[in-house]
Design a protein around this motif. Sequence first.
Motif, PDB file in Angstrom:
ATOM      1  N   ARG A 209       3.207  -3.276  47.797  1.00  0.00           N
ATOM      2  CA  ARG A 209       3.334  -4.530  47.048  1.00  0.00           C
ATOM      3  C   ARG A 209       1.961  -5.142  46.781  1.00  0.00           C
ATOM      4  NH1 ARG A 209       7.967  -4.898  50.458  1.00  0.00           N
ATOM      5  NH2 ARG A 209       6.769  -6.049  52.027  1.00  0.00           N
ATOM      6  N   ASP A 210       1.047  -5.041  47.745  1.00  0.00           N
ATOM      7  CA  ASP A 210      -0.312  -5.561  47.540  1.00  0.00           C
ATOM      8  C   ASP A 210      -1.006  -4.834  46.396  1.00  0.00           C
ATOM      9  OD1 ASP A 210      -0.019  -7.382  49.564  1.00  0.00           O
ATOM     10  OD2 ASP A 210      -1.154  -6.242  51.057  1.00  0.00           O
ATOM     11  N   ASP A 211      -0.764  -3.530  46.295  1.00  0.00           N
ATOM     12  CA  ASP A 211      -1.360  -2.758  45.205  1.00  0.00           C
ATOM     13  C   ASP A 211      -0.828  -3.229  43.859  1.00  0.00           C
ATOM     14  OD1 ASP A 211      -2.888  -0.322  44.205  1.00  0.00           O
ATOM     15  OD2 ASP A 211      -0.868   0.171  43.509  1.00  0.00           O
ATOM     16  N   ALA A 212       0.479  -3.484  43.793  1.00  0.00           N
ATOM     17  CA  ALA A 212       1.070  -3.980  42.550  1.00  0.00           C
ATOM     18  C   ALA A 212       0.491  -5.348  42.192  1.00  0.00           C
ATOM     19  CB  ALA A 212       2.587  -4.069  42.688  1.00  0.00           C
ATOM     20  N   LEU A 213       0.324  -6.193  43.203  1.00  0.00           N
ATOM     21  CA  LEU A 213      -0.262  -7.519  42.977  1.00  0.00           C
ATOM     22  C   LEU A 213      -1.687  -7.406  42.453  1.00  0.00           C
ATOM     23  CD1 LEU A 213       0.184 -10.612  43.395  1.00  0.00           C
ATOM     24  CD2 LEU A 213      -0.881 -10.326  45.636  1.00  0.00           C
ATOM     25  N   THR A 214      -2.467  -6.511  43.040  1.00  0.00           N
ATOM     26  CA  THR A 214      -3.849  -6.315  42.610  1.00  0.00           C
ATOM     27  C   THR A 214      -3.913  -5.847  41.166  1.00  0.00           C
ATOM     28  OG1 THR A 214      -4.603  -5.811  44.843  1.00  0.00           O
ATOM     29  CG2 THR A 214      -5.968  -5.000  43.035  1.00  0.00           C
ATOM     30  N   ARG A 215      -3.047  -4.919  40.806  1.00  0.00           N
ATOM     31  CA  ARG A 215      -3.039  -4.396  39.434  1.00  0.00           C
ATOM     32  C   ARG A 215      -2.686  -5.491  38.426  1.00  0.00           C
ATOM     33  NH1 ARG A 215      -2.841   1.337  39.119  1.00  0.00           N
ATOM     34  NH2 ARG A 215      -2.805   2.309  41.191  1.00  0.00           N
ATOM     35  N   LEU A 216      -1.711  -6.318  38.769  1.00  0.00           N
ATOM     36  CA  LEU A 216      -1.352  -7.428  37.884  1.00  0.00           C
ATOM     37  C   LEU A 216      -2.512  -8.419  37.768  1.00  0.00           C
ATOM     38  CD1 LEU A 216       2.332  -8.181  38.956  1.00  0.00           C
ATOM     39  CD2 LEU A 216       1.574  -7.457  36.676  1.00  0.00           C
ATOM     40  N   ARG A 217      -3.122  -8.746  38.897  1.00  0.00           N
ATOM     41  CA  ARG A 217      -4.231  -9.697  38.878  1.00  0.00           C
ATOM     42  C   ARG A 217      -5.388  -9.186  38.005  1.00  0.00           C
ATOM     43  NH1 ARG A 217      -5.525  -9.659  43.956  1.00  0.00           N
ATOM     44  NH2 ARG A 217      -7.361  -8.348  43.724  1.00  0.00           N
ATOM     45  N   GLN A 218      -5.713  -7.924  38.153  1.00  0.00           N
ATOM     46  CA  GLN A 218      -6.795  -7.348  37.350  1.00  0.00           C
ATOM     47  C   GLN A 218      -6.446  -7.360  35.870  1.00  0.00           C
ATOM     48  OE1 GLN A 218      -7.137  -3.515  39.255  1.00  0.00           O
ATOM     49  NE2 GLN A 218      -8.656  -4.240  40.748  1.00  0.00           N
ATOM     50  N   ARG A 219      -5.184  -7.081  35.558  1.00  0.00           N
ATOM     51  CA  ARG A 219      -4.765  -7.099  34.146  1.00  0.00           C
ATOM     52  C   ARG A 219      -4.847  -8.505  33.577  1.00  0.00           C
ATOM     53  NH1 ARG A 219      -4.228  -7.637  29.778  1.00  0.00           N
ATOM     54  NH2 ARG A 219      -2.889  -6.640  28.217  1.00  0.00           N
ATOM     55  N   PHE A 220      -4.484  -9.506  34.354  1.00  0.00           N
ATOM     56  CA  PHE A 220      -4.539 -10.878  33.854  1.00  0.00           C
ATOM     57  C   PHE A 220      -5.975 -11.402  33.808  1.00  0.00           C
ATOM     58  CE2 PHE A 220       0.034 -11.287  35.529  1.00  0.00           C
ATOM     59  CZ  PHE A 220       0.529 -10.789  34.334  1.00  0.00           C
ATOM     60  N   GLN A 221      -6.827 -10.902  34.682  1.00  0.00           N
ATOM     61  CA  GLN A 221      -8.241 -11.253  34.592  1.00  0.00           C
ATOM     62  C   GLN A 221      -8.827 -10.716  33.288  1.00  0.00           C
ATOM     63  OE1 GLN A 221     -10.332 -13.204  36.745  1.00  0.00           O
ATOM     64  NE2 GLN A 221     -11.370 -13.080  34.753  1.00  0.00           N
ATOM     65  N   ARG A 222      -8.424  -9.516  32.936  1.00  0.00           N
ATOM     66  CA  ARG A 222      -8.872  -8.949  31.661  1.00  0.00           C
ATOM     67  C   ARG A 222      -8.369  -9.799  30.498  1.00  0.00           C
ATOM     68  NH1 ARG A 222      -6.369  -3.419  30.061  1.00  0.00           N
ATOM     69  NH2 ARG A 222      -5.585  -4.394  28.146  1.00  0.00           N
ATOM     70  N   ALA A 223      -7.137 -10.300  30.617  1.00  0.00           N
ATOM     71  CA  ALA A 223      -6.580 -11.147  29.566  1.00  0.00           C
ATOM     72  C   ALA A 223      -7.381 -12.441  29.424  1.00  0.00           C
ATOM     73  CB  ALA A 223      -5.114 -11.462  29.873  1.00  0.00           C
ATOM     74  N   VAL A 224      -7.829 -13.010  30.547  1.00  0.00           N
ATOM     75  CA  VAL A 224      -8.677 -14.206  30.502  1.00  0.00           C
ATOM     76  C   VAL A 224     -10.001 -13.868  29.819  1.00  0.00           C
ATOM     77  CG1 VAL A 224      -9.972 -15.873  31.870  1.00  0.00           C
ATOM     78  CG2 VAL A 224      -7.626 -15.289  32.528  1.00  0.00           C
ATOM     79  N   ASP A 225     -10.599 -12.756  30.204  1.00  0.00           N
ATOM     80  CA  ASP A 225     -11.890 -12.345  29.633  1.00  0.00           C
ATOM     81  C   ASP A 225     -11.792 -12.093  28.142  1.00  0.00           C
ATOM     82  OD1 ASP A 225     -12.848 -12.474  32.213  1.00  0.00           O
ATOM     83  OD2 ASP A 225     -12.739 -10.299  32.562  1.00  0.00           O
ATOM     84  N   GLU A 226     -10.623 -11.653  27.687  1.00  0.00           N
ATOM     85  CA  GLU A 226     -10.428 -11.333  26.272  1.00  0.00           C
ATOM     86  C   GLU A 226      -9.836 -12.500  25.497  1.00  0.00           C
ATOM     87  OE1 GLU A 226      -7.960  -7.879  26.455  1.00  0.00           O
ATOM     88  OE2 GLU A 226      -9.603  -6.528  27.009  1.00  0.00           O
ATOM     89  N   ASN A 227      -9.732 -13.677  26.140  1.00  0.00           N
ATOM     90  CA  ASN A 227      -9.176 -14.883  25.522  1.00  0.00           C
ATOM     91  C   ASN A 227      -7.697 -14.727  25.147  1.00  0.00           C
ATOM     92  OD1 ASN A 227     -11.676 -16.343  25.593  1.00  0.00           O
ATOM     93  ND2 ASN A 227     -12.354 -15.131  23.822  1.00  0.00           N
ATOM     94  N   ASP A 228      -7.019 -13.830  25.853  1.00  0.00           N
ATOM     95  CA  ASP A 228      -5.582 -13.671  25.666  1.00  0.00           C
ATOM     96  C   ASP A 228      -4.836 -14.660  26.563  1.00  0.00           C
ATOM     97  OD1 ASP A 228      -3.097 -12.489  24.911  1.00  0.00           O
ATOM     98  OD2 ASP A 228      -3.137 -11.281  26.739  1.00  0.00           O
ATOM     99  N   LEU A 229      -5.512 -15.162  27.573  1.00  0.00           N
ATOM    100  CA  LEU A 229      -5.039 -16.268  28.406  1.00  0.00           C
ATOM    101  C   LEU A 229      -6.070 -17.371  28.349  1.00  0.00           C
ATOM    102  CD1 LEU A 229      -3.689 -14.413  31.598  1.00  0.00           C
ATOM    103  CD2 LEU A 229      -2.338 -15.817  30.028  1.00  0.00           C
ATOM    104  N   PRO A 230      -5.661 -18.626  28.517  1.00  0.00           N
ATOM    105  CA  PRO A 230      -6.626 -19.722  28.465  1.00  0.00           C
ATOM    106  C   PRO A 230      -7.653 -19.618  29.580  1.00  0.00           C
ATOM    107  CG  PRO A 230      -4.477 -20.507  29.201  1.00  0.00           C
ATOM    108  CD  PRO A 230      -4.278 -19.104  28.729  1.00  0.00           C
ATOM    109  N   PRO A 231      -8.854 -20.161  29.371  1.00  0.00           N
ATOM    110  CA  PRO A 231      -9.929 -20.061  30.372  1.00  0.00           C
ATOM    111  C   PRO A 231      -9.537 -20.589  31.751  1.00  0.00           C
ATOM    112  CG  PRO A 231     -10.778 -20.892  28.294  1.00  0.00           C
ATOM    113  CD  PRO A 231      -9.294 -20.870  28.154  1.00  0.00           C
TER     114      PRO A 231
END
Length: 202
Positions: free
Chosen positions: A135-157
Amino acid sequence: MEITPKAPIGRPRSFDAEEALERAMMVFWERGYQGASLTDLTDAMGITRKSMYAAFGNKDDLFRKALERYTEGPASYAARALEEPSAREVATAFLAGSVSTTTRPDCPAGCLGVQGSLAAGDSGRFAQDTLNAWRDDALTRLRQRFQRAVDENDLPPGADPELLARYLMTVANGIAVQAAGGATRSELQPVADAALRNWPPV
């Protein structure tokens, strides 16, 4: 006169290892690590304990292999969701996959990764540790994907990738528990839809 050699007496019967592992996965999924006895497992797999040990190792080894098969099979929706083009689509696919997988009519209800070690005592420590890491691995993968979304302005800053990942995991785990208790797909999909209404706008 030519004598044809006989087959060795006591030669173990061959079996389909992939099919046997699939059946073991189903037993662990339905009964959890501690609830699945060696007799349950070998009966379902159609092999002897000796053959199980030879092919898969001990119960811990078999559980780990079954979890890998679950990850690559029924739970593969999680990896596919990460490939969606936007963070919202990742979240949508992740929760939809959770609903679909935990309510499949041809499989045990719920999630092997959530129920696999519930109510396990010291004898189930291996399963608890293995599933916590899963479960921790799944959480890490989601977090990294959403960090990328922030970096790409796909999520708000101001979006918090850790919070969003944990939010999704919490909802998905709750869906799994509800499904194990008998909730249907038609009852749980609206829950996933409601959770997504709180998703941060771009």
